[in-house]
Structures are given as C-alpha cells and as structure tokens.
Design an enzyme around this catalytic site. Sequence first.
Site, PDB file in Angstrom:
ATOM      1  N   HIS A 172       0.828  -1.205   0.000  1.00 45.47           N
ATOM      2  CA  HIS A 172       0.000   0.000   0.000  1.00 45.47           C
ATOM      3  C   HIS A 172       0.866   1.260   0.000  1.00 45.47           C
ATOM      4  O   HIS A 172       0.526   2.255  -0.654  1.00 45.47           O
ATOM      5  CB  HIS A 172      -0.935   0.006   1.213  1.00 45.47           C
ATOM      6  CG  HIS A 172      -2.113  -0.902   1.081  1.00 45.47           C
ATOM      7  ND1 HIS A 172      -1.999  -2.278   1.110  1.00 45.47           N
ATOM      8  CD2 HIS A 172      -3.445  -0.640   0.921  1.00 45.47           C
ATOM      9  CE1 HIS A 172      -3.203  -2.826   0.979  1.00 45.47           C
ATOM     10  NE2 HIS A 172      -4.090  -1.853   0.859  1.00 45.47           N
ATOM     11  N   HIS A 232       1.567  -3.523   9.316  1.00 44.82           N
ATOM     12  CA  HIS A 232       2.984  -3.385   9.002  1.00 44.82           C
ATOM     13  C   HIS A 232       3.713  -2.715  10.151  1.00 44.82           C
ATOM     14  O   HIS A 232       3.105  -2.044  10.996  1.00 44.82           O
ATOM     15  CB  HIS A 232       3.184  -2.544   7.726  1.00 44.82           C
ATOM     16  CG  HIS A 232       2.682  -3.199   6.483  1.00 44.82           C
ATOM     17  ND1 HIS A 232       3.407  -4.149   5.787  1.00 44.82           N
ATOM     18  CD2 HIS A 232       1.521  -3.036   5.797  1.00 44.82           C
ATOM     19  CE1 HIS A 232       2.713  -4.535   4.732  1.00 44.82           C
ATOM     20  NE2 HIS A 232       1.562  -3.887   4.715  1.00 44.82           N
TER      21      HIS A 232
END
Length: 290
Positions: A209, A251
Amino acid sequence: MPSPRRTIEGRPLGPSGGNSVPGSPAHGGGGGRFEFQSLLSCRSGADPACARLRASDSPVHRRGSFPLASAGPAQAAPALPPEDDRMNLNPSFLGIALRSLLAIDLWLSKKLGVCAGESSAWGSVRPLMKLLEISGHGIPWLLGTLYCLLRSDSWAGREVLMNLLFALLLDLLLVAVLKGLVRRRRPAHNQMDMFFTLSVDKYSFPSGHATRAALVSRFILNHLVLAIPLRVLVVLWAFVLGLSRVMLGRHNVTDVAFGFFVGYMLYSIVDYCWLSPHNVPVLFVLWNQQ
C-alpha cells in the site's frame, strides 16, 4: 641448670654432652644442617625438583584446574569451543545499529497500532481505517485503470492510462518479489482480515500500500493538471494511507518507510521507460484496433 635445646619439631633434646640421635643437630650438625637447608630450599622454591614435587602434590594441580609453568614439559593448550558456542564480546558497530533499529521499530510499531483490534485504544476508528485500506489496494486501481482505458477516446489519455497500468503491474511484481525474498512476518498484533490477500501477503516487508501510494501520488502530480487543494489532498491521502497500515497493525514502521522509498523510485523507472506511440507503436495500434 642449662635449658634443654629444642629441635625444629619442638621436642626437647638432651644435654650437649649426652647421647643424641644420629643426624640431629646434637650429633655433629652435619646431617641436621643438610636436612634443614633442604627444607628451607624447598620452601623458597630454589630447587626445581622440590617445586615439581609441590606442584604434583597440590590438590589444585591434581584436579587439573590450570597448568603450571614449572610442572615439567609443555602441555597442549585446551581445545577452544566451537565458533557458534563462543560469546561474541566484540560485535560490530553495524550489527549493534541494526539490532537497535529493529528494537525501536518493533516498539514504535506496537505503540502506534492503536486500531489493531476492536478492543484497542482507537478501535472505533478501525472501520474507517479499513475503508482507507481498500482505497490503496491494487485490485481497485487495476480495475479502475482498465475501465478508464477502455472508455478513453483520446491518444493522450490512452498514453497516460497505459503507463499507469504499466506502473501498477510493475509495482505488484516488484513488491511480490521483495516480500518473497525478505519474508518478514507481519506484526503479532495484526488480524488477518485484509481485503483480497494472496500467498505473499502474509509477509510485511515492504508495504504494498505504501509503494502504491507513493507511486500513484507522484504519477498523478506529474501528469494531471490539478488545483493546489487537490494536490495537497493527494499527498495527504498517500501519507495517511501509509500511517493507517501501522495503526491497523498490518505493518511495522520500517515496512511503510521502505515502501514509500520503493514507490518513489519506481515512478522514476516508469518515467524513464515511458510507453508512447513512438517507442512501442505496436502496442498502441493493437489497442486502437480493439
């Protein structure tokens, strides 16, 4: 009356004129003096033979705790432990820096994961973060680019959309390769409820992303004419999207930071390999015939 003389052991001796034991000081002093001098030389360590005798009789030496230099011929040095069993007392500066950076990364990522679950500190904002997550997913961007490419009726628009499609495909390929090579697991507080995951999506480095956000935002800012508020909104979307990856627990901070760097550099590659009717005319002719 003269006081009786005493031996080294402290036993009284007879008078000087009486009978004495041979070898004692009263017997003439020869043998006694020799034994006394031998005893003194053994205590002072002057005689090597006495030193070896004391070393062999020592309980410490019998246990084999350490070799003595005067214990006779040179002995073989003890075998060193294997390299894996030794303690690394002098680690490199680079190793210390990397371990410190990793520890800070894990600590900061856990602190920022405030939307990792419904029971987290900001659990009520989690649905909004997941909606933002979908806005940066690769599938909506690929489908949207293909739809606009099919609906476009100008060569300039097709050229821009063709290169955007090329950039998105290159981004998916590069991120999948990096994730397969690094194989860094996602944070422990992450919930695997992500939108449309593949096999490599169980790994977290780098953030796909974040790479897509940096790539698309730079692409839009360079090839679309937008007002300043819209340009600011595009940059803000990319930043908030990267931050949401850490807040959702998807993340670590370094995954997002490296993802931004990869996406930024990936646009430079796309701009260098820009597809146009001049360098790839076959592609545009085939697309025009469709």
